[in-house]
Design a protein around this motif. Structure first.
Motif, PDB file in Angstrom:
ATOM      1  N   LYS A  99       0.847  -1.212   0.000  1.00 31.83           N
ATOM      2  CA  LYS A  99       0.000   0.000   0.000  1.00 31.83           C
ATOM      3  C   LYS A  99       0.874   1.252   0.000  1.00 31.83           C
ATOM      4  O   LYS A  99       0.570   2.240  -0.672  1.00 31.83           O
ATOM      5  CB  LYS A  99      -0.901   0.022   1.248  1.00 31.83           C
ATOM      6  N   GLN A 100       1.956   1.204   0.768  1.00 33.07           N
ATOM      7  CA  GLN A 100       2.861   2.358   0.803  1.00 33.07           C
ATOM      8  C   GLN A 100       3.473   2.579  -0.584  1.00 33.07           C
ATOM      9  O   GLN A 100       3.628   3.714  -1.028  1.00 33.07           O
ATOM     10  CB  GLN A 100       3.983   2.143   1.835  1.00 33.07           C
ATOM     11  N   GLN A 101       3.783   1.481  -1.254  1.00 36.59           N
ATOM     12  CA  GLN A 101       4.371   1.616  -2.601  1.00 36.59           C
ATOM     13  C   GLN A 101       3.343   2.156  -3.596  1.00 36.59           C
ATOM     14  O   GLN A 101       3.691   2.897  -4.506  1.00 36.59           O
ATOM     15  CB  GLN A 101       4.963   0.287  -3.056  1.00 36.59           C
ATOM     16  N   ALA A 102       2.072   1.799  -3.357  1.00 35.48           N
ATOM     17  CA  ALA A 102       1.014   2.358  -4.222  1.00 35.48           C
ATOM     18  C   ALA A 102       0.927   3.869  -3.991  1.00 35.48           C
ATOM     19  O   ALA A 102       0.725   4.653  -4.934  1.00 35.48           O
ATOM     20  CB  ALA A 102      -0.321   1.676  -3.920  1.00 35.48           C
ATOM     21  N   ILE A 103       1.124   4.289  -2.743  1.00 40.18           N
ATOM     22  CA  ILE A 103       1.126   5.736  -2.455  1.00 40.18           C
ATOM     23  C   ILE A 103       2.325   6.402  -3.141  1.00 40.18           C
ATOM     24  O   ILE A 103       2.219   7.515  -3.668  1.00 40.18           O
ATOM     25  CB  ILE A 103       1.124   5.989  -0.929  1.00 40.18           C
ATOM     26  N   CYS A 104       3.453   5.694  -3.162  1.00 38.28           N
ATOM     27  CA  CYS A 104       4.627   6.233  -3.880  1.00 38.28           C
ATOM     28  C   CYS A 104       4.247   6.497  -5.338  1.00 38.28           C
ATOM     29  O   CYS A 104       4.617   7.539  -5.909  1.00 38.28           O
ATOM     30  CB  CYS A 104       5.801   5.255  -3.850  1.00 38.28           C
ATOM     31  N   ALA A 105       3.510   5.564  -5.934  1.00 41.89           N
ATOM     32  CA  ALA A 105       3.115   5.724  -7.338  1.00 41.89           C
ATOM     33  C   ALA A 105       2.201   6.941  -7.502  1.00 41.89           C
ATOM     34  O   ALA A 105       2.341   7.705  -8.463  1.00 41.89           O
ATOM     35  CB  ALA A 105       2.434   4.452  -7.829  1.00 41.89           C
ATOM     36  N   GLU A 106       1.298   7.137  -6.539  1.00 42.18           N
ATOM     37  CA  GLU A 106       0.409   8.329  -6.586  1.00 42.18           C
ATOM     38  C   GLU A 106       1.235   9.608  -6.497  1.00 42.18           C
ATOM     39  O   GLU A 106       1.003  10.566  -7.236  1.00 42.18           O
ATOM     40  CB  GLU A 106      -0.517   8.349  -5.355  1.00 42.18           C
ATOM     41  N   ILE A 107       2.183   9.602  -5.553  1.00 40.42           N
ATOM     42  CA  ILE A 107       3.014  10.804  -5.390  1.00 40.42           C
ATOM     43  C   ILE A 107       3.820  11.038  -6.660  1.00 40.42           C
ATOM     44  O   ILE A 107       3.984  12.183  -7.106  1.00 40.42           O
ATOM     45  CB  ILE A 107       3.919  10.680  -4.137  1.00 40.42           C
ATOM     46  N   PHE A 108       4.289   9.962  -7.256  1.00 41.64           N
ATOM     47  CA  PHE A 108       5.046  10.060  -8.511  1.00 41.64           C
ATOM     48  C   PHE A 108       4.252  10.859  -9.554  1.00 41.64           C
ATOM     49  O   PHE A 108       4.760  11.811 -10.155  1.00 41.64           O
ATOM     50  CB  PHE A 108       5.344   8.646  -9.041  1.00 41.64           C
ATOM     51  N   GLU A 109       2.979  10.464  -9.722  1.00 39.46           N
ATOM     52  CA  GLU A 109       2.115  11.156 -10.700  1.00 39.46           C
ATOM     53  C   GLU A 109       2.058  12.647 -10.385  1.00 39.46           C
ATOM     54  O   GLU A 109       2.137  13.504 -11.252  1.00 39.46           O
ATOM     55  CB  GLU A 109       0.685  10.583 -10.655  1.00 39.46           C
ATOM     56  N   ARG A 110       1.886  12.921  -9.104  1.00 33.79           N
ATOM     57  CA  ARG A 110       1.691  14.280  -8.661  1.00 33.79           C
ATOM     58  C   ARG A 110       2.933  15.154  -8.853  1.00 33.79           C
ATOM     59  O   ARG A 110       2.844  16.250  -9.398  1.00 33.79           O
ATOM     60  CB  ARG A 110       1.321  14.190  -7.178  1.00 33.79           C
ATOM     61  N   VAL A 111       4.098  14.604  -8.433  1.00 30.19           N
ATOM     62  CA  VAL A 111       5.285  15.472  -8.422  1.00 30.19           C
ATOM     63  C   VAL A 111       6.020  15.503  -9.760  1.00 30.19           C
ATOM     64  O   VAL A 111       6.900  16.341  -9.964  1.00 30.19           O
ATOM     65  CB  VAL A 111       6.283  15.101  -7.286  1.00 30.19           C
ATOM     66  N   THR A 112       5.667  14.606 -10.680  1.00 30.42           N
ATOM     67  CA  THR A 112       6.329  14.644 -11.992  1.00 30.42           C
ATOM     68  C   THR A 112       5.376  15.129 -13.085  1.00 30.42           C
ATOM     69  O   THR A 112       5.702  15.081 -14.273  1.00 30.42           O
ATOM     70  CB  THR A 112       6.885  13.249 -12.394  1.00 30.42           C
ATOM     71  N   LEU A 126      14.589   5.262   3.194  1.00 32.99           N
ATOM     72  CA  LEU A 126      13.934   6.542   2.851  1.00 32.99           C
ATOM     73  C   LEU A 126      14.210   6.883   1.395  1.00 32.99           C
ATOM     74  O   LEU A 126      13.312   7.290   0.652  1.00 32.99           O
ATOM     75  CB  LEU A 126      14.456   7.663   3.760  1.00 32.99           C
ATOM     76  N   ARG A 127      15.456   6.694   0.960  1.00 30.07           N
ATOM     77  CA  ARG A 127      15.809   6.982  -0.438  1.00 30.07           C
ATOM     78  C   ARG A 127      15.112   6.017  -1.381  1.00 30.07           C
ATOM     79  O   ARG A 127      14.723   6.394  -2.482  1.00 30.07           O
ATOM     80  CB  ARG A 127      17.325   6.883  -0.646  1.00 30.07           C
ATOM     81  N   GLY A 128      14.950   4.768  -0.928  1.00 30.28           N
ATOM     82  CA  GLY A 128      14.251   3.785  -1.760  1.00 30.28           C
ATOM     83  C   GLY A 128      12.824   4.231  -2.030  1.00 30.28           C
ATOM     84  O   GLY A 128      12.347   4.227  -3.178  1.00 30.28           O
ATOM     85  N   TYR A 129      12.152   4.647  -0.985  1.00 33.09           N
ATOM     86  CA  TYR A 129      10.776   5.147  -1.147  1.00 33.09           C
ATOM     87  C   TYR A 129      10.769   6.402  -2.027  1.00 33.09           C
ATOM     88  O   TYR A 129       9.963   6.531  -2.943  1.00 33.09           O
ATOM     89  CB  TYR A 129      10.181   5.506   0.213  1.00 33.09           C
ATOM     90  N   LEU A 130      11.684   7.334  -1.726  1.00 36.13           N
ATOM     91  CA  LEU A 130      11.709   8.599  -2.490  1.00 36.13           C
ATOM     92  C   LEU A 130      11.967   8.339  -3.973  1.00 36.13           C
ATOM     93  O   LEU A 130      11.364   8.990  -4.834  1.00 36.13           O
ATOM     94  CB  LEU A 130      12.775   9.545  -1.914  1.00 36.13           C
ATOM     95  N   ALA A 131      12.837   7.374  -4.263  1.00 33.43           N
ATOM     96  CA  ALA A 131      13.121   7.056  -5.676  1.00 33.43           C
ATOM     97  C   ALA A 131      11.846   6.541  -6.341  1.00 33.43           C
ATOM     98  O   ALA A 131      11.543   6.901  -7.478  1.00 33.43           O
ATOM     99  CB  ALA A 131      14.242   6.030  -5.770  1.00 33.43           C
ATOM    100  N   GLU A 132      11.086   5.736  -5.622  1.00 34.82           N
ATOM    101  CA  GLU A 132       9.822   5.241  -6.197  1.00 34.82           C
ATOM    102  C   GLU A 132       8.823   6.375  -6.396  1.00 34.82           C
ATOM    103  O   GLU A 132       7.917   6.290  -7.218  1.00 34.82           O
ATOM    104  CB  GLU A 132       9.198   4.149  -5.310  1.00 34.82           C
ATOM    105  N   MET A 133       8.950   7.423  -5.620  1.00 31.95           N
ATOM    106  CA  MET A 133       8.065   8.588  -5.778  1.00 31.95           C
ATOM    107  C   MET A 133       8.523   9.475  -6.938  1.00 31.95           C
ATOM    108  O   MET A 133       7.902  10.502  -7.200  1.00 31.95           O
ATOM    109  CB  MET A 133       8.063   9.437  -4.505  1.00 31.95           C
ATOM    110  N   GLY A 134       9.659   9.129  -7.526  1.00 26.53           N
ATOM    111  CA  GLY A 134      10.114   9.893  -8.692  1.00 26.53           C
ATOM    112  C   GLY A 134      11.203  10.905  -8.391  1.00 26.53           C
ATOM    113  O   GLY A 134      11.629  11.646  -9.274  1.00 26.53           O
ATOM    114  N   TYR A 135      11.665  10.945  -7.142  1.00 29.30           N
ATOM    115  CA  TYR A 135      12.680  11.946  -6.793  1.00 29.30           C
ATOM    116  C   TYR A 135      14.079  11.524  -7.236  1.00 29.30           C
ATOM    117  O   TYR A 135      14.452  10.363  -7.123  1.00 29.30           O
ATOM    118  CB  TYR A 135      12.702  12.193  -5.271  1.00 29.30           C
ATOM    119  N   GLY A 136      14.820  12.502  -7.719  1.00 28.88           N
ATOM    120  CA  GLY A 136      16.257  12.337  -7.867  1.00 28.88           C
ATOM    121  C   GLY A 136      16.889  12.851  -6.573  1.00 28.88           C
ATOM    122  O   GLY A 136      16.180  13.340  -5.684  1.00 28.88           O
TER     123      GLY A 136
END
Ligand code: SAH
Ligand code: SF4
Ligand code: F3S
Length: 471
Positions: free
Chosen positions: A15-28, A53-63
Motif C-alpha cells: 500500500k505504501q508503494q502504491a502511495i509512492c506511485a500516486e506521489i510520482f504522478e503528482r510530483v512529476t 527513505l531513499r528507496g521510497y523517495l526514488a519510487e516517488m520519482g525523486y532524484g
C-alpha cells in the motif's frame, strides 16, 4: 516469556508503494524531475534507514541532491546518542529557514531517534515551524503515507507515538556505491545500559528471519557488492525472539558460505553475549572478516556495574583472550565512555590499564553525555567537565600511540585489501580496507575499485596504512 516480535503485513508495504506511485504522478506532472535530500546523523543503523527513505523517495520519482537549496523534499534522519549529535541536528534544521524561504513549497521532514523522544518532538513542534513532518523510527515504513498527508492537507504531521517496534520486510532500498553494503539483521535493544538512550527510541530487540537476510545477502553478492556488514545494536542476541533455534553464529556462517568473492563483517557485539561459538565460526569461515568491535565502555568493575553492562573487567579480558586464541590476526576495536557519573581517578586508571593490556587496534572514545530519562541521568556526578576533558585527552593520547604502534607492525607486510574508493588526494589516490577493516591508502588505477588486491604496506601513521599494489 520472550518478547513476541511484531511484523508489518507485507500488504501494508505494498500500500505504501502504491502511495509512492500516486506521489510520482503528482510530483512529476510538470515533466520535471523533483529532487530530494536525505541528511543522516548517527550510526550505521541510521545509514541503513536512510537507504530505505531513499528507496521510497526514488519510487516517488525523486532524484537526489546534496544541495538543500535545490531540494523539494529534505529529510533529516537524526541521532540522539549524545547531546552533541542533537545540537548539530537542531542547528542544521534551524538553518533550513533560509532554504525554505528561497524555495517556498519545500517540504522539511525530521525523523529518527532524536524525535522519538517526547521533549524533542515537542521542541520541533513549538520552535521549528518550518518543519512539516516529524516521525520516529517505528513509523519509517509508512513514510509515503505521512508525506502524502503533508502534501494533500498542507498541515504539519507528527507521528512519534511510543512503540516497541516491528519488523517490516519489502521496503525498497537504495544503496549508494556498489562495493560496501549495510545489511540490518535486527532492530532495537533490550540491554538498557544506564547511560544509553537507544533502547528508549529504538524499541525492543527484534530479529529479521534468517531466510530474508540470507536472500538479501545473496542478492547483494550477485549485484557485485564485496563487503557486507551485518547490522544490529547487539548482533550477539540475534534470533532470541525467533521460533527457530538459530543464533548469530549460525546466521554468520550461512551468509559466509554463500558463493562469491566477498567479506562479511558485523556491528556491534555486546561483550556479555559474545560466545566461543561465534569466535570459532569467524575463524572457520574464510569470508568472515577477523574483526570484532567489542565495546568495553570502562575498565573499572565498579563503573561497569553502574553502567549495567553485565560483565566485569576479568570476563572481558577472558573473552578477548579466547577470541585471539581462535584468530591470532584478530583486529579488535572498542568504544569507551569517559566521565560516567561518579567515575573517579582510580576508575579511570583502570580504563587506561585495560587499554594498555588489550592494545586495541582502534578506540572510539566519548565523554559521557547525560540523556533525559536514563537511570544515569539522576546519578550523582561530582566531576567537572574540565576533569573529564583532561581524562579524555589522556585516553586519546594512549589510543593514538597504540594505534600508531599497531599500524607500524604492518610495515613490510603483504595484505589482501578491498579497494573501495578514491581519496581525491595525490599521490595516494585510492582507499582500501584490510579484512580487519584497517584503512590502507594506495597509489593505483581507479579501475581497481571494487576489487580485492594484494598490497605491500610501505608506511603508516596513527590513522592509516600506506601501500603499493603488488605487481
Ligand atoms: N549498541 C552498541 C552501541 C551503540 S551507541 C553497543 O552497545 O555496542 C555507540 C557508542 O556510543 C556506545 O558504545 C557508547 O560508547 C557511546 N554512548 C552511548 N550512550 C552514550 C552517552 N550517553 N554518552 C556518551 N557516550 C555514549
Ligand atoms: Fe545502548 Fe547498551 Fe543497547 Fe548498546 S547495548 S545500544 S550501549 S543500551
Ligand atoms: Fe544514534 Fe539512534 Fe544510532 S541514537 S547511534 S542513530 S540508534
Amino acid at each position: 516469556m520472550p518478547y513476541q516480535r511484531k511484523t508489518i503485513d507485507p500488504e501494508e508495504i505494498k500500500k505504501q508503494q502504491a502511495i509512492c506511485a500516486e506521489i510520482f504522478e503528482r510530483v512529476t506532472a510538470d515533466g520535471q524531475r523533483p529532487l530530494a535530500m536525505v541528511d543522516t546523523y548517527g550510526c550505521q543503523q541510521n545509514e541503513a534507514d536512510s537507504e530505505k527513505l531513499r528507496g521510497y523517495l526514488a519510487e516517488m520519482g525523486y532524484g537526489f541532491t546534496q544541495d538543500e537549496f535545490q531540494a523539494d523534499v529534505i529529510v533529516v534522519n537524526t541521532c540522539a546518542v549524545r547531546e552533541h549529535a542533537e545540537m548539530r541536528v537542531l542547528g542544521n534544521v534551524g538553518a533550513l529557514n533560509h532554504t525554505k524561504k528561497a524555495r517556498p513549497g519545500q517540504i522539511i521532514a525530521v525523523c529518527g531517534c532524536m524525535v522519538q523522544q517526547e521533549h524533542m518532538a515537542e521542541k520541533l513542534k513549538r520552535s521549528y515551524p518550518i518543519v512539516d513532518l516529524v516521525f520516529g523510527p517505528h513509523e519509517l515504513w509508512r513514510f509515503p503515507e505521512l508525506l502524502k498527508r503533508v502534501m494533500l492537507f498542507k498541515k504539519r504531521v507528527f507521528a512519534t507515538a511510543k512503540d516497541d517496534g516491528a519488523v517490516a520486510e519489502g521496503i525498497p532500498l537504495r544503496r549508494d556505491g556498489g562495493v560496501k553494503a549495510w545489511l540490518s539483521i535486527m532492530y532495537g535493544c533490550n540491554n538498557f545500559c544506564t547511560y544509553c538512550i537507544v533502547p528508549y527510541v529504538r524499541g525492543r530487540e527484534r530479529s529479521r528471519l534468517p531466510e530474508d537476510i540470507v536472500a538479501e545477502a545473496r542478492g547483494l553478492i550477485e549485484e557485485g557488492y564485496k563487503d557486507i556488514t551485518l547490522l544490529g545494536q547487539n548482533v550477539n542476541s540475534y534470533g532470541k525472539d525467533l521460533a527457530s533455534p538459530v543464533d548469530f553464529a549460525d546466521l554468520l556462517r550461512a551468509v559466509a558460505e554463500l558463493p562469491g568473492d566477498f567479506v562479511v563483517r558485523f556491528m556491534t557485539s555486546h561483550p556479555k553475549d559474545a560466545t566461543e561459538k561465534l569466535f570459532q565460526t569467524m575463524a572457520e569461515c574464510e569470508k568472515c572478516a577477523h574483526h570484532i568491535h567489542l565495546p568495553v565502555q570502562s575498565g573499572s568493575d565498579r563503573i561497569l556495574k553502574a553502567m549495567n553492562r553485565h560483565y566485569d573487567r576479568a570476563a572481558y579480558l577472558e573473552k578477548v583472550k579466547l577470541a585471539r586464541r581462535y584468530m591470532p590476526d584478530l583486529v579488535l576495536t572498542t568504544d569507551i565512555i569517559v566521565g560516567f557519573p561518579g567515575e573517579t581517578e582510580e576508575d579511570f586508571a583502570d580504563t587506561l590499564s585495560l587499554c594498555e593490556e588489550v592494545r586495541f587496534d582502534a578506540m572510539f572514545t566519548f565523554i559521557y553525555s547525560k540523556r533525559v530519562g536514563t537511570p544515569a541521568a539522576s546519578m550523582p556526578d561530582p566531576y567537572t567537565r574540565a576533569d573529564k576533558q583532561k581524562r579524555f585527552d589522556r585516553l586519546t593520547e594512549l589510543a593514538n600511540r597504540i594505534s600508531g604502534e599497531k599500524h607500524a607492525e604492518y610495515e613490510g607486510k603483504t595484505l589482501r585489501v578491498l579497494v573501495d574508493g578514491e581519496t581525491g588526494k595525490e599521490p595516494y589516490n585510492l582507499s582500501s580496507r584490510t579484512n580487519g577493516g584497517r584503512l590502507v591508502h594506495l597509489k593505483g588505477d581507479p579501475a581497481l575499485i571494487g576489487q580485492f588486491v594484494d598490497v605491500t604496506v610501505t608506511s603508516s601513521n596513527t590513522w592509516a596504512l600506506y601501500g603499493e599494489v603488488n605487481a
